[in-house]
Structures are given as structure tokens and as C-alpha cells.
Scaffold this motif. Sequence first.
Motif, PDB file in Angstrom:
ATOM      1  N   MET A  22       8.977  -4.026   9.773  1.00 35.52           N
ATOM      2  CA  MET A  22       7.878  -3.111   9.452  1.00 35.52           C
ATOM      3  C   MET A  22       6.576  -3.879   9.284  1.00 35.52           C
ATOM      4  O   MET A  22       6.567  -4.998   8.774  1.00 35.52           O
ATOM      5  CB  MET A  22       8.211  -2.352   8.157  1.00 35.52           C
ATOM      6  CG  MET A  22       7.165  -1.380   7.680  1.00 35.52           C
ATOM      7  SD  MET A  22       7.709  -0.461   6.213  1.00 35.52           S
ATOM      8  CE  MET A  22       8.990   0.575   6.945  1.00 35.52           C
ATOM      9  N   ILE A  23       5.483  -3.263   9.695  1.00 37.45           N
ATOM     10  CA  ILE A  23       4.157  -3.831   9.470  1.00 37.45           C
ATOM     11  C   ILE A  23       3.826  -3.720   7.978  1.00 37.45           C
ATOM     12  O   ILE A  23       3.911  -2.645   7.382  1.00 37.45           O
ATOM     13  CB  ILE A  23       3.085  -3.099  10.296  1.00 37.45           C
ATOM     14  CG1 ILE A  23       3.382  -3.185  11.791  1.00 37.45           C
ATOM     15  CG2 ILE A  23       1.698  -3.652   9.979  1.00 37.45           C
ATOM     16  CD1 ILE A  23       3.336  -4.575  12.366  1.00 37.45           C
ATOM     17  N   VAL A  24       3.457  -4.850   7.382  1.00 44.61           N
ATOM     18  CA  VAL A  24       3.070  -4.877   5.975  1.00 44.61           C
ATOM     19  C   VAL A  24       1.571  -4.618   5.850  1.00 44.61           C
ATOM     20  O   VAL A  24       1.128  -3.741   5.106  1.00 44.61           O
ATOM     21  CB  VAL A  24       3.439  -6.230   5.334  1.00 44.61           C
ATOM     22  CG1 VAL A  24       3.071  -6.231   3.848  1.00 44.61           C
ATOM     23  CG2 VAL A  24       4.918  -6.534   5.532  1.00 44.61           C
ATOM     24  N   ASN A  25       0.776  -5.401   6.559  1.00 43.71           N
ATOM     25  CA  ASN A  25      -0.682  -5.233   6.607  1.00 43.71           C
ATOM     26  C   ASN A  25      -1.157  -5.565   8.006  1.00 43.71           C
ATOM     27  O   ASN A  25      -0.540  -6.372   8.709  1.00 43.71           O
ATOM     28  CB  ASN A  25      -1.388  -6.159   5.622  1.00 43.71           C
ATOM     29  CG  ASN A  25      -0.975  -5.961   4.185  1.00 43.71           C
ATOM     30  OD1 ASN A  25      -0.428  -6.864   3.566  1.00 43.71           O
ATOM     31  ND2 ASN A  25      -1.228  -4.785   3.638  1.00 43.71           N
ATOM     32  N   THR A  70       0.855  -1.191   0.000  1.00 44.24           N
ATOM     33  CA  THR A  70       0.000   0.000   0.000  1.00 44.24           C
ATOM     34  C   THR A  70       0.888   1.237   0.000  1.00 44.24           C
ATOM     35  O   THR A  70       2.123   1.134  -0.022  1.00 44.24           O
ATOM     36  CB  THR A  70      -0.937  -0.005   1.210  1.00 44.24           C
ATOM     37  OG1 THR A  70      -0.154  -0.097   2.411  1.00 44.24           O
ATOM     38  CG2 THR A  70      -1.907  -1.190   1.158  1.00 44.24           C
ATOM     39  N   GLY A  71       0.263   2.403   0.053  1.00 45.93           N
ATOM     40  CA  GLY A  71       1.029   3.647  -0.010  1.00 45.93           C
ATOM     41  C   GLY A  71       2.195   3.718   0.959  1.00 45.93           C
ATOM     42  O   GLY A  71       3.328   4.041   0.569  1.00 45.93           O
ATOM     43  N   PRO A  72       1.983   3.431   2.255  1.00 43.77           N
ATOM     44  CA  PRO A  72       3.077   3.554   3.218  1.00 43.77           C
ATOM     45  C   PRO A  72       4.219   2.564   3.016  1.00 43.77           C
ATOM     46  O   PRO A  72       5.301   2.753   3.576  1.00 43.77           O
ATOM     47  CB  PRO A  72       2.382   3.299   4.566  1.00 43.77           C
ATOM     48  CG  PRO A  72       0.944   3.589   4.332  1.00 43.77           C
ATOM     49  CD  PRO A  72       0.691   3.156   2.923  1.00 43.77           C
ATOM     50  N   THR A  73       3.995   1.499   2.246  1.00 40.48           N
ATOM     51  CA  THR A  73       5.042   0.480   2.095  1.00 40.48           C
ATOM     52  C   THR A  73       5.583   0.383   0.671  1.00 40.48           C
ATOM     53  O   THR A  73       6.337  -0.539   0.359  1.00 40.48           O
ATOM     54  CB  THR A  73       4.529  -0.903   2.537  1.00 40.48           C
ATOM     55  OG1 THR A  73       3.366  -1.255   1.768  1.00 40.48           O
ATOM     56  CG2 THR A  73       4.181  -0.899   4.019  1.00 40.48           C
ATOM     57  N   GLN A  74       5.233   1.317  -0.189  1.00 40.36           N
ATOM     58  CA  GLN A  74       5.812   1.315  -1.535  1.00 40.36           C
ATOM     59  C   GLN A  74       7.327   1.461  -1.457  1.00 40.36           C
ATOM     60  O   GLN A  74       7.855   2.281  -0.691  1.00 40.36           O
ATOM     61  CB  GLN A  74       5.233   2.448  -2.376  1.00 40.36           C
ATOM     62  CG  GLN A  74       3.890   2.125  -3.017  1.00 40.36           C
ATOM     63  CD  GLN A  74       3.498   3.165  -4.051  1.00 40.36           C
ATOM     64  OE1 GLN A  74       3.395   4.344  -3.738  1.00 40.36           O
ATOM     65  NE2 GLN A  74       3.276   2.731  -5.272  1.00 40.36           N
ATOM     66  N   GLU A  75       8.034   0.664  -2.239  1.00 40.44           N
ATOM     67  CA  GLU A  75       9.495   0.691  -2.349  1.00 40.44           C
ATOM     68  C   GLU A  75      10.213   0.351  -1.042  1.00 40.44           C
ATOM     69  O   GLU A  75      11.373   0.703  -0.854  1.00 40.44           O
ATOM     70  CB  GLU A  75       9.992   2.040  -2.892  1.00 40.44           C
ATOM     71  CG  GLU A  75       9.482   2.344  -4.296  1.00 40.44           C
ATOM     72  CD  GLU A  75      10.168   3.531  -4.924  1.00 40.44           C
ATOM     73  OE1 GLU A  75      11.340   3.409  -5.313  1.00 40.44           O
ATOM     74  OE2 GLU A  75       9.510   4.590  -5.012  1.00 40.44           O
ATOM     75  N   LYS A  76       9.526  -0.378  -0.157  1.00 38.85           N
ATOM     76  CA  LYS A  76      10.146  -0.794   1.108  1.00 38.85           C
ATOM     77  C   LYS A  76      10.701  -2.217   1.041  1.00 38.85           C
ATOM     78  O   LYS A  76      11.589  -2.558   1.823  1.00 38.85           O
ATOM     79  CB  LYS A  76       9.132  -0.705   2.254  1.00 38.85           C
ATOM     80  CG  LYS A  76       8.565   0.682   2.505  1.00 38.85           C
ATOM     81  CD  LYS A  76       9.643   1.659   2.946  1.00 38.85           C
ATOM     82  CE  LYS A  76       9.023   3.013   3.299  1.00 38.85           C
ATOM     83  NZ  LYS A  76      10.056   3.995   3.690  1.00 38.85           N
TER      84      LYS A  76
END
Length: 339
Positions: A287-290, A213-219
Motif C-alpha cells: 500500500m502507498i503510505v505517502n 493519514t486518514g486512508p492509512t489509519q489502522e493499516k
Amino acid sequence: MTDFMNDWQNFLARQDLAQNGVPLVEGFLAPLTNFGLIAISGDEAAAFLHNQLTNDVLQLGSGNARLAGYCSPKGRLLATMLTWRAGDDIMLMLPRELLPSIQKRLQMFVLRAKVKLRDATADFAILGLAGQLGKLPSDANLPTLPHEPYAKSDSGNGSLIRLPEADGLVRVLWITSLSNAEAAWPTLAQALTPATASAWQLTEVHAGTPWVTGPTQEKFVPQMINFELIGGVNFKKGCYPGQEIVARSQYLGKLKRRMLLAGVTAQAVTAGTEVFSTSDPEQPCGMIVNAEQAMDGTFDCLVEIKSALAEEGGIHLGSSTGPALQFRTLPYSLSEEQK
């Protein structure tokens, strides 16, 4: 699209959709308005997507669907998606918040190829059904229930795509017209509890299926969220953006980061929130993914994390003194380090 979305939202607003606390074991029906659809058409559509995505599109048949990722040149996921053929189109289903930017980026690489992209979200209603679906009333007029995960069946009433089970429930996506969805709703609502998309997303968490999602793009590179283990990466296909880095991550040494399933008691848990280990409290270790709220008010989440630290325990949300994560078993094995 505005009229369609208004009509669909107005219809759903008149339904009694359970918010959090759906007893998943009983089965449910959820409108997935959090997803959008990109339709790709043209003589070179399959070849174009094959050169852009992490999975094989050239061999994508009419009777199945596939997960796929779209990476940056650095091998980091810009989006995860579900792909399938619908007549002459190839469909990409992905979180609607990412659709405009992903469509724009794909369009940049069309150049002179015989390919057209369009936002097809307004053409379909996407419903998630979970339960003992073989017993659904025939007057719901659904396509035939596929027998295997990622198998697809089609009829005049749309497409039914079976996904991996979660919580002992058979799960399918029904992609159909708004008129079909509205006509079938009363019948389906008698057999399944109408719920919001959160209920569906909770089963996705339990199935170990990640959504960027938006917060995890390119992570994340795909392996960091187990994407190759669940069929989202083909290492035998040709090049795509970031392919060299994704391949290097797969074959050079043991993978040091993975995605795990966990529960946590907290006020709120959102994608992109960092997690910390008490053994190294100054630096985030994952990091939290979902994340979605469970029936008891706690949160279940998919967590990308350094595997060694997860084995030690003492993992906390937000800081080394935040709520503690309790790790659980994923429905698939992480031992297959080479795929």
C-alpha cells in the motif's frame, strides 16, 4: 481558532507560493498548514502520554523532540506524530485531519489523571525550512540552528526542531507565533523559495519519514513502515495500547513487510492505494503510505510492501497492469531487523 486560521490563510494567500516543481536543491520555505498541534498539560501529562504512545515520554528533554506512534489495541497505528516539550506543555504535532479524533480518543483515557488536552493549532504557525540554513540572515530572528536531527532550540521567537536531511538539504521546523512568522517572512522569502506544504512533504518522502493519514489509519504495525528504525518506538518502555503485538512483531522471526521508497509515472498517487505484483496479480501486496509529485511530474512515494515480492520486481500501482513502480534507496538501512 477560526480567526487565527483566517488571518494566517489570508496572509498566505497574498504570498506567491510555488506549487509543484520547486527546485529542492535551492531550498524553500513552506507553511505547514496540513499539521495541527495538541498541547497536553498537567502534573501527570508525561506519565499519561508515556502509557499511550510508542516512545518514551518520561525521558523527553527540553532540548529534543521525538517521533511517536499511537496504536490501537491490535498494534495498528492510528497516528504518527512528533513530540516535544514547550514550557509546561508537551506538544504533539500530527496531520490536522486526524487531530480531532486522536484528541478525543486520548481524552477517553485521561479519567482522573491530572491532565488537560487542548487543540493548540491556533496558537502557532508551523513553518518548514529547507536549504543551507546556516547562512540565513540574522534579522529573521530564528532560534539557534540545532546541530543534530531531532535536537530542539528555543528562544522568545519560538522553537526550532532539526529533522533528518533530505536531498542534501538541512531541514527544520519553526514553531512560532503568527506575528513572528509574518514579520520574518520577507527576510526568509529572499533566501528561500516560498512553497506549499507539498514541497515539504516531498522531502519527508525522500527522508523516509512516514505519516499516517486518514486512508492509512489502522493499516500498519509500526515496523511495517520502518517506524522503529527511525526512532519512533522504544522497546524498553512500559506498556501502551498494542504494545504486546508490536513487541511480538519485533522479536518473533524476520519482519516480512517493510516500507520502501519508489517513483511512479501516473496521473495521481494517493495514500491508501494498493499495489500489486505480477507474480501474484489477484491479491494486493502492499500500500502507498505517502506520495508527492516531483518536479518532473512523476510521483515519489513511500510504499509498504512484502519484502520478498519487492525484491522480485514487477510491482504496479492499483492493479497488476497499472503503472510500474521503480524502487530507490532509502537514506537509512533496513538490515537492522532487531532494534
